[in-house]
Design a protein around this motif. Structure first.
Motif, short mmCIF file in Angstrom:
data_model
loop_
_atom_site.label_atom_id
_atom_site.label_comp_id
_atom_site.label_asym_id
_atom_site.label_seq_id
_atom_site.Cartn_x
_atom_site.Cartn_y
_atom_site.Cartn_z
N TYR A 82 0.29 75.34 6.06
CA TYR A 82 0.94 75.10 7.28
C TYR A 82 2.44 74.68 6.61
N ASP A 115 3.49 69.55 23.65
CA ASP A 115 3.68 71.10 23.89
C ASP A 115 3.60 71.75 22.62
N GLN A 116 2.69 73.09 22.48
CA GLN A 116 2.81 73.85 21.44
C GLN A 116 2.82 75.23 21.75
N THR A 117 3.05 76.17 21.19
CA THR A 117 2.93 77.48 21.55
C THR A 117 2.48 78.31 20.19
N TYR A 118 1.66 79.07 20.59
CA TYR A 118 1.01 80.02 19.39
C TYR A 118 1.22 81.41 20.05
N CYS A 137 -1.74 72.48 24.27
CA CYS A 137 -0.99 71.07 23.93
C CYS A 137 -2.17 70.31 23.14
N THR A 138 -1.35 69.42 22.66
CA THR A 138 -2.33 68.27 22.12
C THR A 138 -1.87 66.88 22.28
N TYR A 158 9.79 72.32 15.44
CA TYR A 158 9.21 72.89 14.20
C TYR A 158 8.63 74.33 14.75
N TYR A 194 3.80 79.91 15.54
CA TYR A 194 3.47 78.63 15.98
C TYR A 194 5.05 77.79 16.19
N THR A 195 4.85 77.14 17.34
CA THR A 195 6.08 76.29 17.50
C THR A 195 5.69 75.04 18.28
N ALA A 196 6.32 73.96 17.85
CA ALA A 196 6.32 72.68 18.63
C ALA A 196 7.56 72.18 18.74
N GLN A 197 7.96 72.28 20.15
CA GLN A 197 9.53 72.02 20.20
C GLN A 197 9.94 70.39 20.38
#
Length: 70
Positions: free
Chosen positions: A55, A16-19, A3-4, A40, A33-36
């Motif tokens: 990106y 929250d981010q997922t790689y 996360c950032t 995105y 990559y997802t940023a719910q």
């Protein structure tokens, strides 16, 4: 889950981010990559040094007139 944080108008949010695990190659790799929060998702492409090439829908790495990344 990585996360950032983002600060706007004196408000701090955790994003929250997922790689996914990268697909490795000798010269480059990519990962999903997802940023719910922003709905995105993209396939992120990196060069052999680990610097991002693009990106999708957000930014693209600049190249010189010979096609060499800067």
């Amino acid at each position: 889950m990585p996360c950032t944080s983002r600060a706007t108008e004196q408000l701090v949010e955790v994003l929250d981010q997922t790689y996914s695990l990268p697909v490795l190659d000798r010269s480059a790799f990519s990962c999903s990559y997802t940023a719910q929060r922003f709905e995105y998702a993209a396939e992120l492409n990196y060069d052999a040094t680990g610097l991002i090439l693009d990106y999708p829908e957000l930014a693209e790495r600049a190249v010189d007139t010979h096609g060499v990344p800067r």
